[in-house]
Design an enzyme around this catalytic site. Structure first.
Site, PDB file in Angstrom:
ATOM      1  N   PRO A   2       0.847  -1.243  -0.236  1.00 38.93           N
ATOM      2  CA  PRO A   2       0.243  -0.009  -0.078  1.00 38.93           C
ATOM      3  C   PRO A   2       0.882   1.183  -0.151  1.00 38.93           C
ATOM      4  O   PRO A   2       1.909   1.273   0.848  1.00 38.93           O
ATOM      5  CB  PRO A   2      -0.765   0.048   1.252  1.00 38.93           C
ATOM      6  CG  PRO A   2      -0.768  -1.565   1.583  1.00 38.93           C
ATOM      7  CD  PRO A   2       0.556  -2.265   1.089  1.00 38.93           C
ATOM      8  N   GLU A   3       0.595   2.190  -0.946  1.00 38.95           N
ATOM      9  CA  GLU A   3       1.281   3.309  -1.246  1.00 38.95           C
ATOM     10  C   GLU A   3       0.414   4.493  -0.387  1.00 38.95           C
ATOM     11  O   GLU A   3      -0.818   4.232   0.096  1.00 38.95           O
ATOM     12  CB  GLU A   3       1.639   3.613  -2.628  1.00 38.95           C
ATOM     13  CG  GLU A   3       2.778   2.493  -3.073  1.00 38.95           C
ATOM     14  CD  GLU A   3       4.095   2.640  -2.513  1.00 38.95           C
ATOM     15  OE1 GLU A   3       4.455   3.520  -1.544  1.00 38.95           O
ATOM     16  OE2 GLU A   3       4.723   1.558  -2.823  1.00 38.95           O
TER      17      GLU A   3
END
Length: 271
Positions: A2-3
């Site tokens: 997840p960014e």
């Protein structure tokens, strides 16, 4: 992993459900995450009210009157709002149980996430104090990038992925922003002009904002707070499209490795 857009999406999704809620209990099923979950977490948090939910880089911050919870989703973690009567699964490692019966549950199959607690100002925490500016705020701009890039020989792609320069520009978004700005990812950071950095800063902002609006990029393990995947992948113009025609000039896209990360670009449109 997840960014920033995925974490921002999660932040916005869970905030309405837990802000103002009082913690009844913290259930820690697996304390061995990236860093050990504090042994006193349940005792420290019981009875506290979540005053606000925010994000710094890829960390979620749950602020209370006594301190702040720092939560990181790691490589494949996700948070979901559910009721206490829903049985925990194999990788459901931490539950924040609230007095109204709802639960914020951290699922983290690879255990690279983190749940930490600090009573000091969150900005002074060792994981946050040396981070660069947020790319969506006004203190991030082309002038900053240009001033920090002087005499740097590293590739501009690696430069904008450095969290000490700016936070949250992960591999996917670096590829997309450089394409939008027309900058070759292998170009030395110190050889990019001020005007081009001004454009790149704006492109970084636009790409991240678009991703947030779309719910984040669909990565294999990422789901948002409702368990649904993000949809930004539908709009990717270079990442994951090696060998396919460029959306602008129809020439085949090229893929190389920079710092061992997949890098896709158009040798015709980017220079």
């Amino acid at each position: 992993m997840p960014e920033l857009p995925e974490v921002e999406t999660t932040c916005r999704g869970i905030a309405p459900h837990i802000e103002g809620q009082i913690i009844k209990q913290v259930i820690v099923r697996q304390p061995k995450l990236r860093w050990p979950v504090p042994e006193t977490l349940n005792r420290d948090l019981t009875g506290l009210c979540i005053q606000s939910v925010s994000r710094r880089a890829k960390y979620l911050l749950f602020s209370t009157a006594s301190g702040t919870v720092l939560l990181h989703l790691g490589m494949s973690g996700n948070l979901r709002i559910m009721s206490l009567d829903q049985a925990a699964g194999k990788h459901d490692h931490v539950d924040f149980v609230f007095t109204d019966g709802t639960v914020l549950r951290l699922n983290d199959p690879r255990r690279f996430g983190a749940v930490l607690w600090t009573t000091k100002p969150a900005a002074e925490h060792q994981l946050l104090k040396d981070l660069g500016p947020e790319p969506l705020l006004s203190d991030f701009n082309g002038e900053l990038l240009y001033s920090l890039s002087k005499n740097r020989k590293t590739a501009v792609k690696s430069f904008i992925m450095d969290s000490h320069i700016v936070v949250g520009v992960g591999n996917i978004y670096a590829n997309e922003a450089l394409f939008m700005a027309g900058i070759l990812p292998t170009r030395q950071a110190g050889k990019v002009s001020l005007a081009r950095y001004q454009k790149l800063a704006e492109c970084i902002r636009v790409v991240l904002q678009q991703a947030i609006l779309q719910g984040g990029t669909t990565l294999r393990d990422f789901v948002n707070e409702t368990g649904k995947p993000g949809y930004f992948q539908q709009r990717l113009r270079v990442y994951g499209r090696a060998g396919l025609p460029c959306v602008s000039c129809n020439q085949p896209l090229t893929e190389i490795r920079i710092a061992n990360r997949s890098t896709v670009f158009c040798p015709n449109c980017q220079r």
